[in-house]
Design an enzyme around this catalytic site. Structure first.
Site, PDB file in Angstrom:
ATOM      1  N   LYS A  69     -10.393  16.256  13.038  1.00 56.71           N
ATOM      2  CA  LYS A  69     -10.879  14.984  12.489  1.00 56.71           C
ATOM      3  C   LYS A  69     -10.082  14.707  11.221  1.00 56.71           C
ATOM      4  CE  LYS A  69     -14.015  11.579  12.394  1.00 56.71           C
ATOM      5  NZ  LYS A  69     -14.288  10.639  13.508  1.00 56.71           N
ATOM      6  N   GLU A 141      -9.725  13.087  16.836  1.00 61.93           N
ATOM      7  CA  GLU A 141     -10.655  11.953  16.881  1.00 61.93           C
ATOM      8  C   GLU A 141     -10.480  11.053  15.657  1.00 61.93           C
ATOM      9  OE1 GLU A 141     -15.344  10.737  16.689  1.00 61.93           O
ATOM     10  OE2 GLU A 141     -14.843  12.838  17.014  1.00 61.93           O
TER      11      GLU A 141
END
Length: 276
Positions: A69, A141
């Site tokens: 992330k 992501e």
């Protein structure tokens, strides 16, 4: 604001250059694993649950999986973030979070307001490459949509994917779309932006398929592959994150290209809208 390496943030995650958490971090790999950047057509379309589903399918296939992330927003330092939700749903895997901002805003805005550093595309690419050297699959992501700004220079998730390609990786972009009215336009715009940058779009996943799908959602199943110029690779049922059998759900909701056994043609036919 200067760019630089962000510190550790969140439960079960580390900053760039730190040690990973979870399974699969043992030993270098002779070649890089598959890299998929997961983006959405906007916020709250199911990116995290889709990331978890792809991770779960890969884990069930015996692959070593890592989830990165680059920028987490809207979460306090001691609260679980998106990578923790992926672990909750998919099971033990390697996670890394580069920077975390407390306010639920676009990363650039959140960073400026917090006076914090922003991750440069090259930093994200380096973290991705390092993880890809030790895992079969790395899922990166994004936050919000493809062109959400991460810093004052206007860098986006697309720039991060391009930087990964510059390191010799072959990033694929998985687009998570909404089901209902309005999704065709923003899915087409996302796909056009990817093509303009020379980025490979792996396909489209509907991040939350309604329990009671309306006319627009049912028609969109047939239209999404056309406007995206990419295959439909899954449809996660509404409320998937609450499932007590998420691994089985992941396999049933994802196409073989993502490790599942979902059939796009059969699903579309089952929801076909009769002509008036």
């Amino acid at each position: 604001m200067t760019q630089g390496t962000a510190g550790s943030a969140g439960t079960g995650s580390t900053g760039a250059g730190g040690s990973d958490t979870g399974a699969g971090a043992e030993g270098p790999r002779p070649s890089a694993g598959r890299v998929i950047f997961v983006t959405g057509v906007g916020t709250e379309v199911g990116k995290t649950v889709t990331t978890a589903a792809v991770a779960s399918a890969a884990l069930q296939g015996g692959l070593r999986v890592a989830v990165l992330k680059p920028g987490q927003t809207g979460v306090a330092p001691d609260e679980p973030g998106d990578v923790d939700e992926v672990v909750r749903l998919a099971g033990p895997l390697t996670t890394r979070e580069l920077v975390r901002y407390p306010e639920p805003l676009a990363p650039d805005t959140a960073a400026r307001r917090a006076g914090m550093a922003t991750p440069a595309p090259e930093q994200v690419a380096a973290a991705t490459a390092e993880l890809a050297g030790r895992h079969d699959l790395v899922l990166v992501e994004g936050a919000g949509g493809l062109l959400v700004r991460y810093d004052e220079h206007g860098h986006t998730l697309a720039d991060m994917a391009l930087a990964a390609a510059d390191l010799g990786l072959r990033p694929e972009i998985l687009v998570v779309a909404a089901a209902g009215l309005g999704t065709l336009n923003i899915t087409a715009l996302t796909a056009e932006a990817l093509r303009a940058r020379g980025l490979a779009q792996l396909g489209v996943v509907v991040g939350s398929w309604p329990t009671d799908a309306d006319l627009a959602a049912r028609c969109n199943l047939a239209d999404l592959p056309s406007v995206a110029q990419a295959p439909l690779l899954g449809a996660l049922p509404e409320g998937a994150a609450r499932s007590t059998a998420f691994p089985a759900l992941a396999l049933a909701a994802l196409a073989p290209a993502l490790g599942g056994h979902w059939d796009a043609a059969a699903f579309t036919a089952a929801h076909q809208v009769p002509h008036p």
